[in-house]
Design an enzyme around this catalytic site. Sequence first.
Site, PDB file in Angstrom:
ATOM      1  N   HIS A   1       0.829  -1.211   0.000  1.00  0.00           N
ATOM      2  CA  HIS A   1       0.000   0.000   0.000  1.00  0.00           C
ATOM      3  C   HIS A   1       0.861   1.257   0.000  1.00  0.00           C
ATOM      4  O   HIS A   1       2.059   1.206   0.284  1.00  0.00           O
ATOM      5  CB  HIS A   1      -0.910   0.012   1.234  1.00  0.00           C
TER       6      HIS A   1
ATOM      7  N   ASP B   1       0.569   4.818   2.187  1.00  0.00           N
ATOM      8  CA  ASP B   1      -0.162   5.134   3.418  1.00  0.00           C
ATOM      9  C   ASP B   1      -1.392   6.012   3.172  1.00  0.00           C
ATOM     10  O   ASP B   1      -1.313   7.054   2.518  1.00  0.00           O
ATOM     11  CB  ASP B   1       0.766   5.832   4.420  1.00  0.00           C
TER      12      ASP B   1
ATOM     13  N   HIS C   1       4.673   0.130   0.042  1.00  0.00           N
ATOM     14  CA  HIS C   1       5.449  -0.697   0.967  1.00  0.00           C
ATOM     15  C   HIS C   1       4.585  -1.810   1.558  1.00  0.00           C
ATOM     16  O   HIS C   1       3.347  -1.770   1.482  1.00  0.00           O
ATOM     17  CB  HIS C   1       6.095   0.161   2.056  1.00  0.00           C
TER      18      HIS C   1
ATOM     19  N   ARG D   1       5.251   5.835  14.292  1.00  0.00           N
ATOM     20  CA  ARG D   1       5.302   6.466  12.960  1.00  0.00           C
ATOM     21  C   ARG D   1       4.789   7.896  13.017  1.00  0.00           C
ATOM     22  O   ARG D   1       3.703   8.139  13.561  1.00  0.00           O
ATOM     23  CB  ARG D   1       4.465   5.668  11.958  1.00  0.00           C
TER      24      ARG D   1
HETATM   25  C1  SIN Z   1       3.137   0.977   7.720  1.00  0.00           C
HETATM   26  O1  SIN Z   1       3.428   2.131   8.030  1.00  0.00           O
HETATM   27  O2  SIN Z   1       2.395   0.729   6.791  1.00  0.00           O
HETATM   28  C2  SIN Z   1       3.781  -0.155   8.491  1.00  0.00           C
HETATM   29  C3  SIN Z   1       5.157  -0.365   8.050  1.00  0.00           C
HETATM   30  C4  SIN Z   1       5.865  -1.321   8.956  1.00  0.00           C
HETATM   31  O3  SIN Z   1       5.378  -1.622  10.055  1.00  0.00           O
HETATM   32  O4  SIN Z   1       6.954  -1.759   8.597  1.00  0.00           O
END
Ligand code: SIN
Length: 278
Positions: free
Chosen positions: A101, A103, A251, A266
């Site tokens: 995806h 974000d 990612h 995050r």
């Molecule tokens: C995310 O921000 O989508 C998760 C990425 C991760 O946990 O590595």
Amino acid sequence: MAYQSIEVRSLTPTIGAEIFGVDLGGAISNRQIDEIHEALLQHLVIFFRDQKMTPEQHKDFGRHFGKLHIHPAAPSLENHPEILVIKADENSKRVAGEVWHSDVSCDAEPPLGSILYMHQPPSNGGGDTMFANMYLAYETLSEPMKRFLEGLTAVHDGEHVFRGRYNYAANDPGKVFPRSEHPVVRTHPETGRKALYVNRGFTTHIKELNRSESDPLLAMLNDHAETPEFQCRFKWQAGSVAFWDNRAAIHHAVWDYYPLTRFAHRVTICGDRPFYKA
Ligand code: SIN
């Protein structure tokens, strides 16, 4: 570009670079911020090792690149609504980001970038994150396919992603999640390059097509975007930080460590409305 205040080492020829010579929790010069920004645009995802940041320092670092985003659904750190808590352990039934995806692409103005700070990687060496270059995903399509996609609009929906994952079905059945329409090919607002902008997580269908046309087309585009040659894969340590450009990369967080714990914070930076410029 010749970097003078940081060292930048490519991780793969196509995406990702490690950055050396900067302390994200300490004093960062304007020159370093400019070069970090440049490295992000050039490599789409950049990685830092052995960092120490308080939640305030993490947010301060993010604010150099824009206003901070508040997630429409996921839990945040107490007293820090701008810090998303990413945690998986033996009680988890799903984890954040386990499907490719970009974000919160369901937002009308999806985030520019995200800065993930790893506190506790799983102890079995798992929990890597994979990233893929969506400029390349676009550029490697045939010319007729590019022309066809450039006129199309995709629907990105948060409902099927967030309701179950964060237990809204039980706790807040009336909650409404973002749903937006974006061009299938977007022009990056800073580099001017074109990128494919659909993803397996949020994109439900292409508005102008019948479902029987849209489903196989999206499946083909998602398979293509996830080509190994467009990717890099990052192995986390405690204190590692990844900063990615959601406008040009997708990612995928690999969940190969159940029932172990993985725990990160995050900070996400607001973006603008995706557009296509011929
Ligand atoms: C995310 O921000 O989508 C998760 C990425 C991760 O946990 O590595």
